[in-house]
Every structure is written in structure tokens, then in C-alpha cells.
Design a protein around this motif. Structure first.
Motif, PDB file in Angstrom:
ATOM      1  N   VAL A 291     -36.512 -11.263  -4.597  1.00 16.09           N
ATOM      2  CA  VAL A 291     -35.132 -11.654  -4.317  1.00 16.09           C
ATOM      3  C   VAL A 291     -34.884 -11.445  -2.835  1.00 16.09           C
ATOM      4  CG1 VAL A 291     -32.699 -11.348  -4.897  1.00 16.09           C
ATOM      5  CG2 VAL A 291     -34.460 -10.882  -6.623  1.00 16.09           C
TER       6      VAL A 291
ATOM      7  N   VAL B  37     -35.591 -15.674  -6.245  1.00 15.88           N
ATOM      8  CA  VAL B  37     -34.176 -16.013  -6.163  1.00 15.88           C
ATOM      9  C   VAL B  37     -33.749 -15.825  -4.713  1.00 15.88           C
ATOM     10  CG1 VAL B  37     -31.827 -15.437  -6.877  1.00 15.88           C
ATOM     11  CG2 VAL B  37     -33.710 -15.314  -8.535  1.00 15.88           C
TER      12      VAL B  37
ATOM     13  N   ALA C  78     -26.507 -14.462  -8.441  1.00 12.18           N
ATOM     14  CA  ALA C  78     -27.899 -14.260  -8.043  1.00 12.18           C
ATOM     15  C   ALA C  78     -28.471 -13.004  -8.698  1.00 12.18           C
ATOM     16  CB  ALA C  78     -27.999 -14.156  -6.524  1.00 12.18           C
TER      17      ALA C  78
ATOM     18  N   ARG D 147     -29.100 -13.801 -12.314  1.00 13.61           N
ATOM     19  CA  ARG D 147     -30.295 -14.629 -12.501  1.00 13.61           C
ATOM     20  C   ARG D 147     -31.556 -13.804 -12.294  1.00 13.61           C
ATOM     21  NH1 ARG D 147     -33.066 -17.664 -15.445  1.00 13.61           N
ATOM     22  NH2 ARG D 147     -34.382 -19.226 -14.420  1.00 13.61           N
TER      23      ARG D 147
ATOM     24  N   GLU E 109     -35.274 -20.706  -6.551  1.00 15.93           N
ATOM     25  CA  GLU E 109     -33.933 -20.867  -7.083  1.00 15.93           C
ATOM     26  C   GLU E 109     -32.942 -20.345  -6.043  1.00 15.93           C
ATOM     27  OE1 GLU E 109     -33.182 -19.557 -11.009  1.00 15.93           O
ATOM     28  OE2 GLU E 109     -34.964 -20.531 -11.859  1.00 15.93           O
TER      29      GLU E 109
END
Length: 346
Positions: free
Chosen positions: A251, A269, A301, A304, A293
Motif C-alpha cells: 500500500v 493499493v 483504500a 480495500r 488499484e
């Protein structure tokens, strides 16, 4: 044989050019590298055994930046007058392009950030080749060449990269157990003015959400050391791609590293202000391929990320998508070598 000068002024440029530098040198061409003491640039060059000459160091204020680039321009010109290159290669460096023009060398520049299209347009008349991904809508005229695939494929194409799991273990990382990597940037570059990354509250929530599933390694340019239960990234910079490759999830608000993780087949992400823009055409392509994504809303976020962390099949899904994407792209190092030699022979 040709005389080739690579100008490397940012850590990302080290990765972009290092395989081409080695291949050209191994083929008997005379290759030199000038560098800039910025962040990890010189450390990475040393880690990958790339000999280089430091021409300037990054200042910490805008006034220092102006004086540094003025000095760098003078030093680059002197450097090229001594070396007498056939071609100068850079990642859209004004000083490198100016030096090539003044010394009569060919000039090749690579560009993949639409936010600096105005600079690319200003430099294009002085370039022999301006290379961008095929996703670029902007047209820079006669020197413009497009290639399929993002430029990170110069070092993360499967033919170029294979993770070293043993070296990860040497640094205390178990590649056979789930772990998570978070990367937050300072948003201090000139093209980041007015933009923000993932905020502190969302960062804390991310760590708390993921920590129950495995170690959480955090690299944060702004805050420095990670707060428990997160841990600092345990590997040296040269092994960062190995760490990303084996992660269960990545992330970030870093555009470059989001691309890198996707190319490594790691679920990723991307959030922060850039995720709400269409400034990077690469992400339209990577998003359509299912590799990155982009979720602009921080809370969404985090949600997800939690979903992907709980999904045992996400890693395999990403690897299949990566393999499909790479089949339609090119090894960008091959493109760099071919372009440089083409210009050197003109």
C-alpha cells in the motif's frame, strides 16, 4: 565502438539504466556515468557496482537547488568536453541535454511523467530521441518514440529480475509467511507542489488493520522510523524489489513503487492525491490490466487493503495478470540499448 555518457540524477534512474549500462560496457562500448548525490542515488550505484562521478549534491532549499543545477550544468559540460561522447543519455535532464547540444553529441532522453510534459516539450527540439511509454497522448514531434510497456520493465521484466529469497532471510524476512509493505513519500518534489499523500490517521489504521495478519514493514520519508506495531523496512535499498516481490500486499502513495509492485505480481493499493488524477497515463493501463488499484479516498483504500489481505487468492491473481501484461510489453532495457546505439551511429 561508441562512447556513451549516462547522466543519473535520481535513485529511479539507477534502476532504469543499470542493465543497459552493463550490457553496453560488456559489449565493448566506452561507458561513463555521472551522478548526483540525491537521496539513495549514489548508494544504489555503489551497491550495483556502477562506477560513477558525482557532479553535484542536492541542496535542502529552493535557492540551493537553483545554484546546484547551475553548477551541475557547468560541470556536465566540462565532463563531456573531456570525455567526448557520441551520445548522452538521461531521464529528461536539462543539463545533460544542454551539454550534448554544446558538445555536438547525440542526445537521448527517457520520460514517463506527464506532469513534466512542458519540460519535455521544451527539450524535444534539442533531442535526437525522446522515449515514452505508448500510453502517452502528448506528441513531442520528430524525436518522439513510444514503446509498449512502462519504463520500470527495464529492470523488473521477468527476464531481468528474480527475487533472492535467501537474502531476504538473511535480513530476518520470512518469504514463506505473509507480510505487508507500506511506503509513504514526502511529496517534496517540484511536481508534487500542492499535493498530499496518505495522511497520518489512515497510515495508523492501515498498520493496525494489517498487523494481525503478519509483519508490517513501513518506509516513511516524512516520519522516519516506524511506530509499533509496524517495523522499519529491514532490507537495504538494493533489496527493496525483492521485499516487494514476496509481499502479500503493498500500500503506497508512491507512483513509481506502485508500478513496481504491480509488475512484480504483488497486490497493490495506491492512494493519496495522485490517485484522484489522470496525470499518469501509465495507471490507466496498469489499472485496466488489474495490476494497480488506485483508490483516492483514504478510508476506502484502507478497507480495500484489508479485503486483499484477507483474500488468500489475491497473490496468484496478480501474478497471472502480470504475466498477461508482460506478454504484450517489451524488455525496456533492450529498447534503451537499441535506441542509444542507433543515435550513436547517426
Amino acid at each position: 565502438m561508441s562512447r556513451i555518457h549516462f547522466d543519473v540524477t535520481h535513485p529511479a534512474h539507477v534502476h532504469l539504466f543499470r542493465h543497459a549500462i552493463r550490457e553496453l560496457a560488456d559489449d565493448g562500448h566506452r561507458v561513463v556515468v555521472s551522478s548526483r548525490d540525491k537521496e539513495l542515488t549514489t548508494d544504489l550505484l555503489d551497491a550495483f557496482d556502477v562506477p560513477h562521478t558525482v557532479l553535484s549534491a542536492m541542496g535542502d532549499r529552493k535557492a540551493a537547488l537553483v545554484s546546484e543545477w547551475a553548477l551541475r550544468g557547468v560541470r556536465t559540460l566540462r565532463y563531456d568536453r573531456r570525455f567526448d561522447p557520441d551520445v548522452v543519455v538521461s531521464r529528461l535532464s536539462p543539463t545533460a541535454v544542454a551539454s550534448a547540444t554544446l558538445t555536438g553529441a547525440g542526445s537521448v532522453a527517457f520520460h514517463d511523467h506527464e506532469g513534466t510534459n512542458r519540460l519535455a516539450g521544451a527539450l524535444a527540439p534539442f533531442l535526437d530521441r525522446l522515449c515514452t511509454p505508448a500510453s502517452f497522448e502528448a506528441d513531442f514531434g520528430a524525436p518522439h518514440r513510444r514503446h509498449p510497456g512502462v519504463q520500470e520493465l527495464a529492470y523488473l521484466h521477468p527476464d531481468r529480475f528474480e527475487p533472492d529469497r535467501d537474502r531476504l532471510r538473511e535480513h530476518g524476512v520470512d518469504p514463506d509467511s505473509p507480510y505487508f509493505v507500506l511506503r509513504f513519500v514526502s511529496m517534496g518534489a517540484h511536481h508534487d507542489v500542492g499535493l498530499t499523500g496518505i495522511g497520518p490517521a489512515a497510515r495508523r489504521r492501515l498498520v493496525e488493520t494489517l498487523a494481525g495478519r503478519g509483519p508490517v514493514y513501513v518506509s516513511d520519508e516524512a516520519a522516519g522510523e516506524a511506530d509499533p506495531p509496524a517495523e522499519a523496512v529491514p532490507v537495504p535499498p538494493a533489496l527493496m524489489h525483492d521485499l516487494l516481490s514476496e509481499a502479500a500486499l503493498f500500500v503506497t502513495d508512491s507512483n513509481t513503487m506502485a508500478t513496481e509492485a504491480g509488475l512484480l505480481g504483488t497486490p497493490v493499493v495506491r492512494s493519496g492525491a495522485y490517485a484522484a488524477t489522470d496525470e499518469f497515463s501509465n495507471f490507466a493501463v496498469l489499472g485496466a490490466a488489474g495490476l494497480v488499484e488506485s483508490v483516492a479516498d483514504e478510508s476506502a483504500a484502507v478497507d480495500r487493503a484489508a479485503e486483499l489481505a484477507a483474500d488468500p487468492d489475491s497473490g496468484e491473481r496478480w501474478r497471472r495478470r502480470r504475466d498477461a501484461y508482460v506478454r504484450g510489453a517489451v524488455d525496456v532495457t533492450d529498447h534503451i540499448v537499441e535506441t542509444v546505439l542507433e543515435v550513436a551511429d547517426e
